[in-house]
Design a protein around this motif. Sequence first.
Motif, PDB file in Angstrom:
ATOM      1  N   MET A  91       0.613  -1.306   0.042  1.00 47.57           N
ATOM      2  CA  MET A  91      -0.075  -0.047  -0.075  1.00 47.57           C
ATOM      3  C   MET A  91       0.877   1.243   0.002  1.00 47.57           C
ATOM      4  SD  MET A  91      -3.205  -1.043   2.592  1.00 47.57           S
ATOM      5  CE  MET A  91      -2.150  -1.248   3.967  1.00 47.57           C
ATOM      6  N   ARG A  92       0.324   2.352  -0.575  1.00 52.13           N
ATOM      7  CA  ARG A  92       1.157   3.596  -0.623  1.00 52.13           C
ATOM      8  C   ARG A  92       0.080   4.748  -0.461  1.00 52.13           C
ATOM      9  NH1 ARG A  92       2.189   7.128  -4.569  1.00 52.13           N
ATOM     10  NH2 ARG A  92       1.687   5.976  -6.233  1.00 52.13           N
ATOM     11  N   ALA A  93       0.728   5.675   0.454  1.00 52.48           N
ATOM     12  CA  ALA A  93      -0.264   6.729   0.623  1.00 52.48           C
ATOM     13  C   ALA A  93      -0.052   7.951  -0.523  1.00 52.48           C
ATOM     14  CB  ALA A  93      -0.127   7.481   1.981  1.00 52.48           C
ATOM     15  N   PRO A  94      -1.322   8.601  -0.771  1.00 52.39           N
ATOM     16  CA  PRO A  94      -1.143   9.677  -1.807  1.00 52.39           C
ATOM     17  C   PRO A  94      -0.460  10.923  -1.146  1.00 52.39           C
ATOM     18  CG  PRO A  94      -3.330   9.537  -1.060  1.00 52.39           C
ATOM     19  CD  PRO A  94      -2.446   8.466  -0.521  1.00 52.39           C
ATOM     20  N   GLU A  95       0.161  11.762  -1.917  1.00 57.79           N
ATOM     21  CA  GLU A  95       0.653  13.073  -1.340  1.00 57.79           C
ATOM     22  C   GLU A  95      -0.193  14.173  -1.769  1.00 57.79           C
ATOM     23  OE1 GLU A  95       4.740  13.410  -2.696  1.00 57.79           O
ATOM     24  OE2 GLU A  95       5.222  11.326  -1.976  1.00 57.79           O
ATOM     25  N   GLY A  96      -0.399  15.185  -0.553  1.00 58.16           N
ATOM     26  CA  GLY A  96      -1.148  16.425  -0.802  1.00 58.16           C
ATOM     27  C   GLY A  96      -2.557  16.339  -0.431  1.00 58.16           C
ATOM     28  N   PRO A  97      -3.258  17.360  -0.427  1.00 59.48           N
ATOM     29  CA  PRO A  97      -4.690  17.524  -0.107  1.00 59.48           C
ATOM     30  C   PRO A  97      -5.494  16.580  -0.803  1.00 59.48           C
ATOM     31  CG  PRO A  97      -3.820  19.611  -0.253  1.00 59.48           C
ATOM     32  CD  PRO A  97      -2.605  18.776  -0.938  1.00 59.48           C
ATOM     33  N   ILE A  98      -6.509  15.922  -0.185  1.00 61.72           N
ATOM     34  CA  ILE A  98      -7.438  15.124  -0.972  1.00 61.72           C
ATOM     35  C   ILE A  98      -8.757  15.981  -1.492  1.00 61.72           C
ATOM     36  CG2 ILE A  98      -8.563  13.011  -1.024  1.00 61.72           C
ATOM     37  CD1 ILE A  98      -5.533  12.933  -0.878  1.00 61.72           C
ATOM     38  N   GLU A  99      -9.489  15.552  -2.279  1.00 59.66           N
ATOM     39  CA  GLU A  99     -10.720  15.798  -2.738  1.00 59.66           C
ATOM     40  C   GLU A  99     -11.736  14.608  -2.855  1.00 59.66           C
ATOM     41  OE1 GLU A  99     -13.277  17.212  -6.584  1.00 59.66           O
ATOM     42  OE2 GLU A  99     -11.311  18.711  -6.296  1.00 59.66           O
ATOM     43  N   PHE A 100     -12.732  14.635  -2.051  1.00 58.41           N
ATOM     44  CA  PHE A 100     -13.941  13.958  -2.175  1.00 58.41           C
ATOM     45  C   PHE A 100     -14.657  14.724  -3.145  1.00 58.41           C
ATOM     46  CE2 PHE A 100     -13.266  11.307   1.864  1.00 58.41           C
ATOM     47  CZ  PHE A 100     -12.321  10.815   1.476  1.00 58.41           C
ATOM     48  N   THR A 101     -14.988  13.923  -4.316  1.00 62.32           N
ATOM     49  CA  THR A 101     -16.007  14.669  -5.385  1.00 62.32           C
ATOM     50  C   THR A 101     -17.459  14.171  -5.033  1.00 62.32           C
ATOM     51  OG1 THR A 101     -14.273  14.825  -7.117  1.00 62.32           O
ATOM     52  CG2 THR A 101     -16.358  15.170  -7.692  1.00 62.32           C
ATOM     53  N   VAL A 102     -18.369  15.007  -5.120  1.00 61.40           N
ATOM     54  CA  VAL A 102     -19.625  14.651  -4.541  1.00 61.40           C
ATOM     55  C   VAL A 102     -20.621  15.286  -5.871  1.00 61.40           C
ATOM     56  CG1 VAL A 102     -21.544  14.659  -3.117  1.00 61.40           C
ATOM     57  CG2 VAL A 102     -19.279  14.535  -1.972  1.00 61.40           C
ATOM     58  N   GLY A 103     -21.449  14.507  -6.234  1.00 61.12           N
ATOM     59  CA  GLY A 103     -22.183  14.566  -7.368  1.00 61.12           C
ATOM     60  C   GLY A 103     -23.669  15.477  -6.966  1.00 61.12           C
ATOM     61  N   ALA A 104     -23.954  15.526  -5.636  1.00 60.56           N
ATOM     62  CA  ALA A 104     -24.810  15.938  -5.205  1.00 60.56           C
ATOM     63  C   ALA A 104     -24.781  17.437  -4.352  1.00 60.56           C
ATOM     64  CB  ALA A 104     -25.756  15.412  -4.128  1.00 60.56           C
ATOM     65  N   GLY A 105     -25.714  18.156  -4.298  1.00 59.31           N
ATOM     66  CA  GLY A 105     -25.422  19.536  -3.718  1.00 59.31           C
ATOM     67  C   GLY A 105     -25.396  19.345  -2.051  1.00 59.31           C
ATOM     68  N   ALA A 106     -24.862  20.434  -1.402  1.00 61.85           N
ATOM     69  CA  ALA A 106     -24.760  20.361  -0.059  1.00 61.85           C
ATOM     70  C   ALA A 106     -25.990  19.975   0.762  1.00 61.85           C
ATOM     71  CB  ALA A 106     -24.212  21.703   0.483  1.00 61.85           C
ATOM     72  N   GLY A 107     -25.809  19.155   1.670  1.00 62.88           N
ATOM     73  CA  GLY A 107     -26.929  18.624   2.658  1.00 62.88           C
ATOM     74  C   GLY A 107     -27.836  17.589   1.925  1.00 62.88           C
ATOM     75  N   GLY A 108     -27.353  17.137   0.661  1.00 65.94           N
ATOM     76  CA  GLY A 108     -27.905  15.817   0.370  1.00 65.94           C
ATOM     77  C   GLY A 108     -27.183  14.697   1.109  1.00 65.94           C
TER      78      GLY A 108
END
Length: 300
Positions: A1-18
């Motif tokens: 296993m290997r960790a990624p480097e730098g900040p991570i983005e979790f991309t969400v296809g729904a609006g905030a609150g869904g």
Amino acid sequence: MRAPEGPIEFTVGAGAGGSPDIIMRTIAQIMNEEGIVENPIVIQNRSGGGHSNAYNHVLGLPGNETTLLTLASPVFTTPIVQGTDSVIDQITPIAGFVQSELVLLTTPDSPYNSLQDFVAAATEQPGRVRIAGGASGGNDHVATGLIEKAAGITLTYIPHESGSAARATFLGGNVEGHFATLAEGLEAINAGQAKALAILSAERRTEEGYADVPTATEQGVDVVYTQFWGVGGPPDLDPAVAAWWADKFEQATQTARWQESLEANMQLGEFYGLDEAGEYFAREQETFRTVLTQVGLAAQ
């Protein structure tokens, strides 16, 4: 296993609150605050287009190690409805980790007090009974189609950019019906904003507020349906990084905070990782394809 480097983005296809947004914010917070993942995680809402804005963004980042895609039903169903290439066949499967049953709600002043009443009204006036839901081809749309097919009725489905937007339409009294997760439904019921007609589960729930709500099957409409969420990486993600992420998601789902979240939201927490997740996603994709074809929503 290997960790990624730098900040991570979790991309969400729904609006905030869904639901997808809340789920991913919760698990990201657990990962960071409990030291499971040291990289800072940001939730990026890329809503619209039946989650296509989100998944096309991630599909356009082959090999990227710092962006993950939230897998909600529109990621599976939008390509089927639109007749475009499968997303699930292109992404790197990482984990499936949360499931939820649905409840059919109507407005508190509605003349409908059961699913039978709802069906009777739709039988008398085809298309008159309206359902506010999320993206076209998403969970709400599939559930609507299953009810239509099982009961032999025609409902009018009104899609929205997100589940939260659909909920606002429903709470405004502009439609007769709306599907919600059990936690969302109970909140509306307790606030006097809705009443439950049926739960799409195999058995009745035992929680206060739902114990007296019959299943759809009990009311003669043979529909059992559970939605789920997971996460995948871009195409061609390094298997070592995918394995690292699967391990981190599994660790996060084993924490007391996550288990408390599942209980509070009346969700299920069956975990699938890597190849098992890929097999699970493939099975669900075929289930969606079958259902959407049956109810006439799949592109020919």
